[in-house]
Design a protein around this motif. Structure first.
Motif, short mmCIF file in Angstrom:
data_model
loop_
_atom_site.label_atom_id
_atom_site.label_comp_id
_atom_site.label_asym_id
_atom_site.label_seq_id
_atom_site.Cartn_x
_atom_site.Cartn_y
_atom_site.Cartn_z
N ASP A 71 28.12 108.32 104.33
CA ASP A 71 27.94 107.40 105.46
C ASP A 71 28.75 107.82 106.68
O ASP A 71 28.82 107.08 107.67
CB ASP A 71 28.31 105.97 105.05
N GLY A 72 29.35 109.01 106.64
CA GLY A 72 30.08 109.53 107.79
C GLY A 72 29.15 110.16 108.81
O GLY A 72 27.93 110.26 108.58
N PRO A 73 29.67 110.61 109.94
CA PRO A 73 28.82 111.17 111.00
C PRO A 73 28.08 112.44 110.58
O PRO A 73 27.05 112.78 111.19
CB PRO A 73 29.81 111.45 112.13
N ALA A 74 28.55 113.14 109.55
CA ALA A 74 27.84 114.34 109.10
C ALA A 74 26.53 113.99 108.40
O ALA A 74 25.65 114.84 108.27
CB ALA A 74 28.72 115.15 108.15
N LYS A 75 26.41 112.77 107.92
CA LYS A 75 25.21 112.25 107.25
C LYS A 75 24.93 112.92 105.91
O LYS A 75 24.84 112.27 104.90
CB LYS A 75 23.99 112.34 108.17
N GLN A 92 22.67 118.00 108.10
CA GLN A 92 21.79 117.07 108.82
C GLN A 92 22.27 116.82 110.24
O GLN A 92 21.48 116.49 111.12
CB GLN A 92 21.70 115.75 108.05
N ALA A 93 23.57 116.97 110.48
CA ALA A 93 24.13 116.73 111.82
C ALA A 93 25.09 117.87 112.17
O ALA A 93 26.31 117.74 112.01
CB ALA A 93 24.85 115.38 111.85
N PRO A 94 24.55 119.00 112.63
CA PRO A 94 25.36 120.22 112.79
C PRO A 94 26.43 120.16 113.87
O PRO A 94 27.40 120.91 113.82
CB PRO A 94 24.33 121.30 113.12
N GLY A 95 26.29 119.25 114.85
CA GLY A 95 27.20 119.28 115.99
C GLY A 95 28.34 118.29 115.96
O GLY A 95 29.04 118.11 116.96
N VAL A 96 28.59 117.65 114.83
CA VAL A 96 29.63 116.61 114.74
C VAL A 96 31.01 117.17 115.08
O VAL A 96 31.41 118.21 114.57
CB VAL A 96 29.65 115.99 113.33
N GLU A 97 31.72 116.46 115.94
CA GLU A 97 33.10 116.84 116.30
C GLU A 97 34.04 115.71 115.89
O GLU A 97 33.77 114.54 116.16
CB GLU A 97 33.22 117.07 117.82
N LEU A 106 40.83 120.44 109.47
CA LEU A 106 39.50 119.95 109.76
C LEU A 106 39.17 118.79 108.83
O LEU A 106 39.33 118.90 107.61
CB LEU A 106 38.47 121.08 109.59
N ASP A 107 38.71 117.69 109.40
CA ASP A 107 38.54 116.45 108.64
C ASP A 107 37.16 116.39 107.98
O ASP A 107 36.30 115.60 108.38
CB ASP A 107 38.76 115.24 109.56
N VAL A 108 36.98 117.20 106.96
CA VAL A 108 35.70 117.23 106.25
C VAL A 108 35.43 115.89 105.58
O VAL A 108 34.32 115.36 105.64
CB VAL A 108 35.68 118.37 105.21
N GLY A 109 36.45 115.31 104.94
CA GLY A 109 36.28 114.02 104.29
C GLY A 109 35.86 112.93 105.26
O GLY A 109 35.01 112.09 104.95
N GLY A 110 36.44 112.94 106.45
CA GLY A 110 36.07 111.96 107.46
C GLY A 110 34.65 112.17 107.97
O GLY A 110 33.95 111.21 108.29
N ALA A 111 34.23 113.42 108.05
CA ALA A 111 32.87 113.72 108.50
C ALA A 111 31.84 113.29 107.47
O ALA A 111 30.78 112.76 107.82
CB ALA A 111 32.73 115.22 108.79
N VAL A 112 32.14 113.51 106.19
CA VAL A 112 31.19 113.17 105.12
C VAL A 112 31.20 111.68 104.81
O VAL A 112 30.15 111.05 104.67
CB VAL A 112 31.51 113.99 103.85
N GLY A 113 32.38 111.09 104.69
CA GLY A 113 32.48 109.67 104.39
C GLY A 113 32.25 109.37 102.92
O GLY A 113 32.39 110.23 102.05
N SER A 114 31.86 108.12 102.63
CA SER A 114 31.57 107.68 101.27
C SER A 114 30.09 107.87 100.97
O SER A 114 29.25 107.79 101.87
CB SER A 114 31.94 106.21 101.09
N GLN A 136 34.25 111.24 95.76
CA GLN A 136 35.63 110.78 95.57
C GLN A 136 36.44 110.86 96.86
O GLN A 136 37.21 109.94 97.17
CB GLN A 136 36.30 111.59 94.48
N THR A 137 36.30 111.96 97.58
CA THR A 137 37.06 112.14 98.83
C THR A 137 36.18 112.63 99.98
O THR A 137 36.59 112.55 101.14
CB THR A 137 38.19 113.18 98.63
N GLY A 138 35.01 113.17 99.67
CA GLY A 138 34.18 113.79 100.70
C GLY A 138 34.63 115.18 101.07
O GLY A 138 34.05 115.82 101.94
N GLU A 139 35.68 115.67 100.40
CA GLU A 139 36.22 117.00 100.71
C GLU A 139 35.52 118.12 99.93
O GLU A 139 35.90 119.28 100.02
CB GLU A 139 37.73 117.04 100.44
N ILE A 140 34.53 117.78 99.14
CA ILE A 140 33.65 118.67 98.38
C ILE A 140 34.29 119.17 97.08
O ILE A 140 33.73 118.95 96.00
CB ILE A 140 33.15 119.87 99.21
N ALA A 141 35.43 119.85 97.13
CA ALA A 141 36.01 120.41 95.91
C ALA A 141 36.38 119.30 94.92
O ALA A 141 36.04 119.38 93.73
CB ALA A 141 37.24 121.25 96.24
N GLU A 142 37.06 118.27 95.39
CA GLU A 142 37.43 117.17 94.51
C GLU A 142 36.20 116.43 93.98
O GLU A 142 36.18 115.98 92.83
CB GLU A 142 38.34 116.17 95.25
#
Length: 299
Positions: A71-75, A92-97, A106-114, A136-142
């Motif tokens: 549900d983050g801006p990265a979708k 889905q959203a390549p230009g998110v800053e 870089l806030d990958v977890g914040g971009a991905v969200g829950s 779990q975190t949106g950070e991918i590895a975890e």
């Protein structure tokens, strides 16, 4: 150095391990999709995981799909890989800053969200395997570490990293996956935990010049590692005009007729590599006449 992966085992088969350097394929994805730094990091992590998990399936024509939907801006992010070291993916959203996270990264977890992580394995059987877990975190590895434990009941450790340079190009990318086989001795588990606890981040190791094999040597220190194979990996998209035609075949006939009647050419872009395919109005009209081809979708 070209991208490649190392597959290894340790502790007399009690541990299986994979490590990859994926800078070139991640940079290729960045160029294809013109991704912002945080999306380059998110997609690059998923690409590294995907190419390793693809090889885990052993069958070269097997197909793995990883979907991260948040549900983050990265979708969302989608990656597919086969068993031969080929991988592709798109955001889905390549230009998110986004501003850096509390650690200045870089806030990958914040971009991905829950959201959810979905893993689809098509092994050529009647039905593909589908596993879904909560992010779990949106950070991918975890999230992948949790997926392996919760969905596949395989204790695992996943490390992924992407370092983006000041000019937004990919400076480093790669990762590792360690998995414990059933009945792994307690002393092996203890040694792995000790090794992982003192391990540096993936991008730090890559910046120091460590190869995938050297990363695994640190992870599997004291466990008699045996390298099984070294596999080239790359971003490969198998799109073609014929494949796009098949995709057009699934749209409603009325919509296809409307596009043909406009008299203007249409352009369809591949989601994975952004390659554009152009179809003239006359080609669309011809597709409408095919009895079993394009344009036979439901109204």
């Amino acid at each position: 150095m070209k991208d490649y992966m190392v597959r290894a085992t340790a502790a007399q088969g009690a541990v299986r391990a994979f490590a990859v350097t994926s800078k070139e394929l991640t940079e290729q994805a960045r160029i294809y999709h013109n991704t912002s730094p945080v999306i380059s990091a998110a997609l690059g992590r998923l690409l590294a995981a995907g190419v390793m998990m693809g090889v885990m399936m052993k069958e070269k024509d097997a197909l793995l799909t990883l979907q991260v939907m948040g549900d983050g801006p990265a979708k969302g992010l989608v990656v597919t890989a086969d068993g031969a070291g080929h991988v592709k993916g798109y955001p889905q959203a390549p230009g998110v800053e986004l501003a850096p996270n509390a650690m200045g990264k870089l806030d990958v977890g914040g971009a991905v969200g829950s959201g959810i992580l979905r893993v689809v394995k098509d092994l050529g059987l009647k039905e593909p395997y589908v596993g879904t877990t909560q992010l779990q975190t949106g950070e991918i590895a975890e999230d992948l570490t949790y997926f392996f434990a919760a969905s596949e009941q395989v204790p695992s450790s996943v490390g992924l990293g992407v370092l983006v340079d000041t000019d937004c190009s990919v400076r480093q990318a790669g990762g590792f996956i360690l998995q414990l086989m059933p009945q792994a001795p307690d002393e092996v588990i203890g040694r792995l935990e000790q090794n992982i606890s003192r391990l540096k981040p993936v991008t730090d190791m890559l910046e120091q010049g460590l190869t995938p094999q050297q990363m695994l040597e640190q992870l599997l220190d004291g466990l008699e590692m045996e390298v099984l194979e070294k596999i080239p990996v790359s971003f490969v998209c198998n799109c073609s005009k014929e494949r796009i035609l098949k995709a057009l075949a699934s749209i409603p006939k009325s919509d296809l007729k409307s596009m043909a009647d406009d008299g203007e050419p249409i352009e369809v872009k591949c989601q994975f590599c952004s390659r554009a395919y152009r179809f003239a109005a006359s080609e669309l009209q011809e597709m409408l006449t095919l009895p079993n081809g394009a344009g036979t979708g439901k109204e």
